[in-house]
Design a protein around this motif. Structure first.
Motif, PDB file in Angstrom:
ATOM      1  N   ASP A   1      -4.521   6.802  -0.313  1.00 18.47           N
ATOM      2  CA  ASP A   1      -4.850   5.634   0.518  1.00 18.47           C
ATOM      3  C   ASP A   1      -4.753   6.060   1.976  1.00 18.47           C
ATOM      4  O   ASP A   1      -3.655   6.289   2.501  1.00 18.47           O
ATOM      5  CB  ASP A   1      -3.876   4.488   0.228  1.00 18.47           C
TER       6      ASP A   1
ATOM      7  N   ALA B   1       0.908   3.877  -3.173  1.00 17.03           N
ATOM      8  CA  ALA B   1       0.584   5.302  -3.039  1.00 17.03           C
ATOM      9  C   ALA B   1       1.716   6.172  -3.579  1.00 17.03           C
ATOM     10  O   ALA B   1       1.472   7.191  -4.233  1.00 17.03           O
ATOM     11  CB  ALA B   1       0.298   5.636  -1.581  1.00 17.03           C
TER      12      ALA B   1
ATOM     13  N   ARG C   1      -1.931   9.943   1.854  1.00 18.27           N
ATOM     14  CA  ARG C   1      -3.155   9.532   2.528  1.00 18.27           C
ATOM     15  C   ARG C   1      -4.419   9.963   1.770  1.00 18.27           C
ATOM     16  O   ARG C   1      -5.500   9.413   1.993  1.00 18.27           O
ATOM     17  CB  ARG C   1      -3.160  10.045   3.968  1.00 18.27           C
TER      18      ARG C   1
ATOM     19  N   ARG D   1       0.831  -1.209   0.000  1.00 17.40           N
ATOM     20  CA  ARG D   1       0.000   0.000   0.000  1.00 17.40           C
ATOM     21  C   ARG D   1       0.863   1.255   0.000  1.00 17.40           C
ATOM     22  O   ARG D   1       0.541   2.236  -0.681  1.00 17.40           O
ATOM     23  CB  ARG D   1      -0.954  -0.019   1.191  1.00 17.40           C
TER      24      ARG D   1
ATOM     25  N   THR E   1      -4.921   4.580   4.635  1.00 15.38           N
ATOM     26  CA  THR E   1      -4.262   3.677   5.572  1.00 15.38           C
ATOM     27  C   THR E   1      -2.747   3.864   5.589  1.00 15.38           C
ATOM     28  O   THR E   1      -2.066   3.288   6.450  1.00 15.38           O
ATOM     29  CB  THR E   1      -4.557   2.207   5.231  1.00 15.38           C
TER      30      THR E   1
END
Length: 287
Positions: free
Chosen positions: A78, A21, A75, A17, A80
């Motif tokens: 994503d 990003a 962020r 992730r 998270t």
């Protein structure tokens, strides 16, 4: 409030992730804006004008705000994702987890230092350098500098900075012989170990991490997240210490208009260092 984790504790999904990003910021062209910003505010002692990003007391608050802006951009893609940190006193070899194929990729090949593994390899098709120290379009690294070996900072070397009792000291530049900021940033004069702590890490990675355009290597963010963590730890260790200089330097001081005091605005955001001394309402560090 969210948490920044040690990179060695990231799950496979968390690594994917974060990488995803970062690659999306690159695809959108936003990543280059961050590289250009760092290049613009990398001003050395020898240059004229204000020194906001390096070789000055504002080194730490400037990079804190810089990382926050980058993290906010990630962020938005994503929610998270946070910037992980790399403790280079512990994970101190090219075999450490962050240099593996599934995260940042490894060192460059011998003939041109081109990174050939991982998601940021030029051959993967997603990471083209558009403004660096050379005309190369590929990411370069030279982990450990095998041709003239260099080691990452030791715990003892870092402790020497952490034991400093004042934040910074005159002449408020890279020649300051005391103070936490310059000891952590790592400027020294002469001797066998010219580069220390933060600076030595840039030299150890080599390639794109050398010079003002160092954010071209995503390792930059993990390195500076650890530097930010160290500032937090230093504040806890020395709770009575504060950012220096507190007041604007007088006109007779050679650093007048060059070194930023506690209540003067940091470019380009027009925020004061005093507003960046505590991050705990925004994020915390995993210990």
């Amino acid at each position: 409030m969210y948490t920044r984790k040690n990179q060695r504790n990231l799950s496979g999904a968390e690594k994917r992730r974060f990488v995803g990003a970062v690659l999306e910021l690159k695809r959108r062209g936003t990543y280059e804006e961050f590289v250009r910003l760092h290049t613009r505010y990398y001003v050395s002692d020898a240059e004229g004008g204000v020194r906001a990003g390096h070789m000055a007391p504002s080194f730490l608050p400037w990079h804190r705000r810089y990382l926050l802006d980058f993290e906010r951009a990630l962020r938005k893609i994503d929610a998270t994702v946070t910037i992980p940190y790399w403790d280079w006193t512990t994970d101190n070899t090219p075999a450490a987890a962050l240099w593996r194929e599934d995260f940042l990729g490894g060192t460059g090949r011998e003939r041109d230092q081109q990174v050939m593994t991982g998601p940021f390899a030029y051959s993967a098709g997603n990471w083209t350098i558009k403004g660096g120290v050379t005309d190369d379009r590929f990411l370069t690294r030279d982990l450990g500098r095998p041709s003239s070996p260099i080691a990452l900072p030791s715990k003892a070397e870092l402790a020497a900075a952490m034991n400093e009792k004042v934040y910074d000291a005159a002449p408020w530049d890279s020649t300051a012989t005391s103070g936490f900021r310059n000891r952590l940033e790592g400027w020294t004069s002469g001797g066998r170990e010219r580069w220390r702590n933060h600076n030595r890490v840039h030299r150890w990675i080599g390639g794109a991490m050398l010079g003002a355009a160092s954010p071209n290597d995503p390792a930059f963010w993990l390195h500076h997240a650890f530097v930010d963590l160290l500032w937090d730890r230093w504040q806890q260790k020395h709770p009575k210490a504060t950012y220096l200089p507190k007041k604007k330097l007088p006109a007779r001081d050679p650093q007048h208009g060059r070194a930023i005091s506690l209540e003067e605005p940091l470019p380009p955001w027009n925020v004061k260092p005093s507003t960046l001394l505590d991050h705990r309402k925004i994020y915390r560090y995993e210990t």
